[in-house]
Design an enzyme around this catalytic site. Structure first.
Site, PDB file in Angstrom:
ATOM      1  N   LYS A 198       0.777  -1.064   0.026  1.00 46.09           N
ATOM      2  CA  LYS A 198       0.096  -0.141   0.136  1.00 46.09           C
ATOM      3  C   LYS A 198       0.838   1.228  -0.052  1.00 46.09           C
ATOM      4  CE  LYS A 198       0.763   1.323   4.428  1.00 46.09           C
ATOM      5  NZ  LYS A 198       1.427   2.832   4.719  1.00 46.09           N
ATOM      6  N   SER A 252       2.610  -6.471   7.219  1.00 43.29           N
ATOM      7  CA  SER A 252       1.269  -6.522   7.500  1.00 43.29           C
ATOM      8  C   SER A 252       0.348  -7.429   6.380  1.00 43.29           C
ATOM      9  CB  SER A 252       0.490  -5.062   7.576  1.00 43.29           C
ATOM     10  OG  SER A 252       1.278  -4.428   8.702  1.00 43.29           O
ATOM     11  N   ASP A 274      -2.167  -2.296  10.579  1.00 48.85           N
ATOM     12  CA  ASP A 274      -2.426  -2.229   8.964  1.00 48.85           C
ATOM     13  C   ASP A 274      -2.969  -3.379   8.409  1.00 48.85           C
ATOM     14  OD1 ASP A 274      -1.335   0.318   8.703  1.00 48.85           O
ATOM     15  OD2 ASP A 274       0.502  -0.070   8.044  1.00 48.85           O
TER      16      ASP A 274
HETATM   17  P1  ATP Z   1       4.459  -0.343   7.924  1.00 45.41           P
HETATM   18  O1  ATP Z   1       4.251   0.612   6.871  1.00 45.41           O
HETATM   19  O2  ATP Z   1       3.281  -1.235   8.316  1.00 45.41           O
HETATM   20  O3  ATP Z   1       4.590   0.274   9.413  1.00 45.41           O
HETATM   21  P2  ATP Z   1       6.693  -1.068   7.066  1.00 45.41           P
HETATM   22  O4  ATP Z   1       6.431  -1.421   5.369  1.00 45.41           O
HETATM   23  O5  ATP Z   1       7.481   0.105   7.200  1.00 45.41           O
HETATM   24  O6  ATP Z   1       5.451  -1.350   7.518  1.00 45.41           O
HETATM   25  P3  ATP Z   1       7.644  -3.966   6.981  1.00 45.41           P
HETATM   26  O7  ATP Z   1       8.180  -4.206   5.589  1.00 45.41           O
HETATM   27  O8  ATP Z   1       6.339  -4.431   7.552  1.00 45.41           O
HETATM   28  O9  ATP Z   1       7.668  -2.257   7.366  1.00 45.41           O
HETATM   29  O10 ATP Z   1       9.109  -4.228   7.870  1.00 45.41           O
HETATM   30  C1  ATP Z   1       9.064  -3.821   9.307  1.00 45.41           C
HETATM   31  C2  ATP Z   1       9.904  -5.081  10.005  1.00 45.41           C
HETATM   32  O11 ATP Z   1       9.171  -6.166  10.228  1.00 45.41           O
HETATM   33  C3  ATP Z   1      11.131  -5.310   9.250  1.00 45.41           C
HETATM   34  O12 ATP Z   1      12.220  -4.708   9.491  1.00 45.41           O
HETATM   35  C4  ATP Z   1      11.322  -6.866   9.486  1.00 45.41           C
HETATM   36  O13 ATP Z   1      12.225  -7.343  10.443  1.00 45.41           O
HETATM   37  C5  ATP Z   1       9.710  -7.153  10.087  1.00 45.41           C
HETATM   38  N1  ATP Z   1       9.047  -8.414   9.371  1.00 45.41           N
HETATM   39  C6  ATP Z   1       8.330  -9.123  10.023  1.00 45.41           C
HETATM   40  N2  ATP Z   1       7.800 -10.002   9.225  1.00 45.41           N
HETATM   41  C7  ATP Z   1       7.771  -9.609   7.922  1.00 45.41           C
HETATM   42  C8  ATP Z   1       7.409  -9.714   6.653  1.00 45.41           C
HETATM   43  N3  ATP Z   1       6.641 -10.831   6.288  1.00 45.41           N
HETATM   44  N4  ATP Z   1       7.952  -8.902   5.609  1.00 45.41           N
HETATM   45  C9  ATP Z   1       8.645  -7.715   5.893  1.00 45.41           C
HETATM   46  N5  ATP Z   1       9.132  -7.587   7.271  1.00 45.41           N
HETATM   47  C10 ATP Z   1       8.802  -8.413   8.207  1.00 45.41           C
END
Ligand code: ATP
Length: 307
Positions: free
Chosen positions: A12, A105, A138
């Site tokens: 997203k 998420s 999320d």
């Molecule tokens: P949000 O926008 O929901 O805050 P984000 O996109 O900034 O999330 P993610 O890609 O979800 O961040 O990753 C955040 C942390 O979650 C990563 O540093 C990783 O260690 C952990 N993580 C756990 N499961 C996953 C997964 N399936 N995919 C990506 N990261 C994951």
């Protein structure tokens, strides 16, 4: 029962992100316009004879096993429904990690949806979304998908009409940021009125299919934190605008930046420029994508939370 399933877990972006206040419990009350994009992680789920839950990804810096949000999602349904079969989940990441695109998420959301079908659990979308809340704010939105207004801590969702069609260039800089740290550094009470994006106006522009109205209201208060410590965000926004974007913004807590294009050729050229002439000095991943909406839902304003 199905033994093997391939799922697409879509990322997203935020067309608008406002923080209303910091609550007493430490969470931030937000008002965000969420939009699914066509970029996805591929998830293969297999029911096996070997008991236990296994989750692995193709990237060394994304945790396997219990630390993965998809594992926690699967474990939740295994516990609740007493599932005894083995389950093997392989995640092929495409969505930039720790980048403001809800990558973890959406993997968790896809696993909840996939397991509901695989094990015939009979849960409605709404019931699945409810189970997503404790996994992450999320997750319910990632089950819902499309264009939506998110309020509360992000879990109170109102479906909007699909945002007008356009082309999106997504740019993930070399840096990564922690969502928790960005919110921790935000001084919500010190924001000036003009720093708050016009989320209500953006929702109206979406309902009226007014792409210029959407572009004119792009805004994210978290840029006041992330873009200050990481000037590359402002640089990428400028480069996107210089290369034909109608508007550019950081998504979520960043650092991913997106540009909105009406013209696909211009978007493709910007993509080439940012990939070939700026990477790997400035950019780590660059994608040409678009909004992902289920057009069948046109015009429906579906509330997915209890008021
Ligand atoms: P949000 O926008 O929901 O805050 P984000 O996109 O900034 O999330 P993610 O890609 O979800 O961040 O990753 C955040 C942390 O979650 C990563 O540093 C990783 O260690 C952990 N993580 C756990 N499961 C996953 C997964 N399936 N995919 C990506 N990261 C994951």
């Amino acid at each position: 029962m199905t033994d093997r399933m391939e799922l697409k877990a879509y990322g997203k972006i935020n067309l608008g992100l406002d923080v209303i206040r910091k609550r007493e419990d430490g969470y931030h009350e937000v008002k965000m316009v969420m939009q699914t994009v066509s970029l996805y992680d591929k998830i293969v789920m297999e029911r096996t004879d070997k008991p236990g839950l296994y989750v692995e990804t193709n990237l060394p810096y994304v945790p396997n096993g219990k630390e993965n949000l998809a594992y926690r999602a699967a474990q939740k349904l295994i516990d609740e429904f007493g599932i005894r079969d083995g389950l093997d989940i392989k995640i092929r990441k495409m969505i930039p990690v720790a980048a403001g695109m809800a990558g973890g998420s959406t993997d968790a959301a896809a696993v909840l949806v996939g397991m509901n079908r695989m094990f015939r659990l009979g849960l409605s979308k709404r019931e699945l979304m409810k189970r997503g809340v404790p996994l992450g704010a999320d997750v319910p939105y990632c089950i819902m998908r499309g264009t939506a207004l998110a309020e509360g801590i992000g879990e109170k969702l109102t479906r909007l009409s699909p945002a007008p069609v356009c082309h999106i260039v997504l740019v993930k800089p070399q840096i990564s940021v922690s969502t928790k740290e960005v919110y921790g550094q935000l001084r919500a009470d010190a924001l000036k009125p003009e720093q708050h994006p016009d989320i209500d106006g953006m929702c109206r522009a979406i309902e009226e299919q007014d792409l210029d109205g959407v572009i004119g209201r792009l805004g994210n208060v978290l840029e006041t934190v992330t873009a200050i410590s990481h000037p590359e965000i402002t640089t990428i926004k400028r480069l996107l605008m210089e290369h034909g974007a109608e508007g550019a913004l950081m998504s979520g807590s960043g650092p991913t930046v997106f540009g909105i294009y009406k013209d696909r050729e211009k978007a493709a050229e910007a993509c080439r420029f940012l990939k070939e002439e700026c990477g790997p000095r400035l950019t780590r991943q660059v994608f040409l994508t678009g909004f992902f909406n289920n057009r069948k839902l046109d015009g429906q304003r579906e509330k997915c939370h209890e008021k």
